[in-house]
Design an enzyme around this catalytic site. Structure first.
Site, short mmCIF file in Angstrom:
data_model
loop_
_atom_site.label_atom_id
_atom_site.label_comp_id
_atom_site.label_asym_id
_atom_site.label_seq_id
_atom_site.Cartn_x
_atom_site.Cartn_y
_atom_site.Cartn_z
N THR A 102 11.19 -18.16 8.02
CA THR A 102 11.82 -18.27 6.55
C THR A 102 12.66 -17.10 6.19
O THR A 102 12.19 -15.83 6.26
CB THR A 102 10.80 -18.48 5.45
OG1 THR A 102 9.80 -17.54 5.58
CG2 THR A 102 10.04 -19.74 5.75
N ASP A 134 -0.23 -18.88 0.05
CA ASP A 134 -0.02 -20.25 -0.56
C ASP A 134 1.50 -20.71 -0.78
O ASP A 134 1.45 -21.91 -0.67
CB ASP A 134 -0.90 -20.39 -1.78
CG ASP A 134 -2.23 -20.19 -1.54
OD1 ASP A 134 -2.97 -20.60 -0.45
OD2 ASP A 134 -3.01 -19.15 -2.36
N ARG A 155 -3.82 -4.58 -6.31
CA ARG A 155 -3.25 -4.42 -7.64
C ARG A 155 -4.01 -5.19 -8.35
O ARG A 155 -3.88 -5.18 -9.69
CB ARG A 155 -1.86 -4.62 -7.26
CG ARG A 155 -1.51 -6.36 -6.94
CD ARG A 155 -0.05 -6.68 -6.57
NE ARG A 155 0.09 -8.00 -6.81
CZ ARG A 155 0.32 -8.97 -5.93
NH1 ARG A 155 -0.06 -8.49 -4.44
NH2 ARG A 155 0.61 -10.31 -6.38
N ASP A 199 0.64 -22.38 -8.76
CA ASP A 199 0.55 -21.90 -7.47
C ASP A 199 1.11 -20.57 -7.00
O ASP A 199 1.70 -20.37 -6.09
CB ASP A 199 1.29 -22.96 -6.39
CG ASP A 199 0.39 -24.33 -6.65
OD1 ASP A 199 -0.60 -24.33 -7.25
OD2 ASP A 199 1.02 -25.38 -6.02
#
Length: 580
Positions: free
Chosen positions: A156, A183, A287, A455
């Site tokens: 990607t 995800d 974090r 999401d």
């Protein structure tokens, strides 16, 4: 091993030399096991679990397997805690004329499992700690090659790249799509499939997940349900074995805008931590903990209102809505018609068919500390957000927090790893079939809103929030969330090769995932989850596809959806999980 007293039928048996040393009788049983004696020990290989593939090299059949590093004396899979290792077993028949017979019997048995043969694999080189390419090369590619899977690799290049690819590609040339990432890529893939003109067929494309991101909530949920550790190797084996399971898809609607989700929606504390902690991304996964402490010290509360259709057994939560009273949120939100949804995306799925006005709506008013909707149990590898969530029950799990002392909230956060937070007296935990969120401003800060996180992506931001200048898909206003409903089919789940599995339910628009469980109905899977004895991992549901002949050396690549989009290259691909 076989049960005491049983005598499995022999399919084929002959004397062979094993690994160039021991000559013994090798037997293939009707149960799909290879058995032989190694001195005083009986050894066996379970084809469905342990055998990836096989090749003929001269006068030998090389069986490529994956076994646990610690095996029992019988050679079958032993402790689940033992590490997985790849191992070749070389069988050389004493009688040369039985070579082809051995190969054909073993090949026919492997083909009967309906395993995928052609996969499109996305690798996201930028997600999480940017480890996806290494995860693919070290853990995924070797297993897929041993299994004889033909791989098309795509890296990607930018945000929504995976969505652009799947929204226009030719799906029939693949048996499934695999995401090597967190995800996010999965969510892109799901949204791309559902926005296609042929969405009802496209959504049948099986989807697989390999953990290589920051959270990995979906793949953690799938592997944990099967009793397997969350690792790239276990996830890759689930894809190879080709077992399937359905997954509910949530449709989020605001006006003429829609978005599909398969993981979670958050507003309030959880969303603030998830999104605002990105300023500390250099800290890695820690974090989240660091920023959570900041938010506990300076706790925010948000005005607003939620309305919902409770699942059976949860009708006492909230107050009932009288459509003739002043409560208008449910009534107004129920005005979403099928025609309006189709008009908003004329080439895509219109989402679930829900008669909202006829539902028994209930409502809860703020202020809220956190509103958290979940479709699967795990939100991340270390966060069991909704311990009672099921993959295909037609419901979303709502975790709601209103008034909560800071000390109790700290305990809440520490219990997230085991799901114990839902037992807190300050938490409401229920299942809903439809949901309306009406977000408001922060308490004591009337001009500052919040963040709506779906999401892991920001779908809406209020005024004065983190990066509020950036454009979002939706406005910081009322949202409607529904879940795809169950559709009953008389025909059984299909496998790649005959015979078909047991009769079962199907979901309209539900996502199919590669499953670690053998071919079961959703109800069967739920029962095995409760019993804690599932042995396989859940992934996307495969439709039966015929593939004959030898796979092409250079598979065709899908074309970019939009003019000027980046040219796809045959490189690693990372998947990220998505909602539907």
């Amino acid at each position: 091993m076989d049960e005491p007293g049983s005598s499995p039928q022999s399919v084929f048996s002959d004397r062979v030399k094993i690994n160039g040393a021991v000559t013994t009788q090798l037997t293939l049983t009707s149960e799909g096991k290879l058995r032989w004696n190694d001195g005083e020990d009986q050894r066996c290989l379970v084809l469905e679990k342990q055998v990836l593939g096989l090749v003929v090299e001269g006068t030998k059949v090389v069986v490529k397997t994956v076994v646990h590093s610690e095996e029992g004396c019988c050679g079958c899979i032993g402790s689940r805690e033992a590490g997985l290792v790849r191992k070749d077993f070389v069988f050389e028949p004493v009688h040369g004329d039985s070579l082809n017979l051995w190969y054909q019997h073993l090949r026919d048995h492997l083909d009967s499992f309906g395993r995928p043969k052609r996969l499109l694999v996305f690798v996201n080189p930028y997600g999480g700690k940017r480890i996806a390419p290494k995860v693919y090369l070290d853990h995924v590619k070797p297993l897929l090659e041993d299994a004889g899977v033909q791989i098309t690799l795509l890296e990607t290049m930018h945000r929504h790249h995976a969505k652009e690819v799947v929204s226009s590609m030719e799906l029939s040339i693949y048996d499934g799509i695999v995401c090597v990432s967190g995800d996010g890529i999965l969510v892109e893939v799901v949204n791309g499939l559902l926005e296609r003109q042929d969405w009802s067929d496209a959504i049948k494309m099986p989807l697989g997940m390999i953990p290589a991101g920051t959270s990995n909530g979906m793949v953690k949920s799938l592997l944990d349900a099967a009793g397997e550790p969350c690792s790239p190797a276990n996830a890759a084996l689930a894809v190879i074995r080709g077992h399937k399971c359905s997954l509910d898809v949530a449709t989020i609607v605001q006006g003429e805008t829609k978005y599909y989700s398969v993981l979670m929606l958050a507003w309030g504390l959880v969303a603030d931590i998830d999104i605002e902690s990105e300023k500390y991304r250099w800290m890695g996964s820690s974090r989240m903990d660091f920023y959570a402490l900041q938010r506990l010290v300076s706790l925010r509360k948000y005005n607003g209102q939620i309305s919902f259709v409770p699942a059976p057994g949860f009708e006492t939560y909230g107050e009932p809505i009288n459509h003739n009273s002043g409560h208008t949120s449910a009534r107004e939100s129920c005005d979403f018609s099928k025609e309006q949804l189709v008009k908003s995306h004329p080439c895509g799925s219109f989402g679930p068919d829900v008669e909202l006005m006829n539902q028994e709506w209930r409502t809860i008013s703020g202020p809220f500390v956190s509103v958290w909707l979940h479709n699967v149990p795990w939100g991340a590898e270390n966060t069991m957000a909704a311990p009672d969530a099921k993959f295909s029950d037609g419901c979303l799990d709502l975790v709601l927090t209103k008034e909560c002392p800071r000390l109790a909230l700290l305990s809440f956060m520490t219990e997230l790893s085991n799901g114990g937070h839902v037992k807190s007296p300050h938490v409401m935990y229920l299942k809903v079939k439809a949901f309306i969120l009406e977000p408001g401003d922060r308490v004591k800060e009337p001009n500052v809103g919040g963040i709506i996180d779906v999401d892991g992506e920001v779908v809406a931001r209020g005024n004065g929030t983190y990066k509020c200048e950036e454009k979002t898909l939706m406005a910081y206003d009322k949202l409607l969330i529904t879940v795809n409903q169950v559709t009953n089919y008389s025909r059984p789940f299909q496998r790649f090769s005959p015979p078909a599995g047991p009769a079962s339910r199907r979901r309209l628009g539900a996502v199919g995932l590669f499953n670690a469980c053998e071919h079961e109905t959703p109800a069967d899977c739920d029962r095995r989850i409760r019993k804690g004895n599932m042995r396989y991992v859940i992934l996307h549901e495969f439709e039966q596809r015929g593939h004959s002949g030898k796979p092409e050396t250079t598979p065709p690549f899908p074309k970019p959806a939009a003019k000027g989009a980046s040219t796809l290259q045959p490189v690693w691909i990372q998947f990220r999980k998505k909602w539907k």
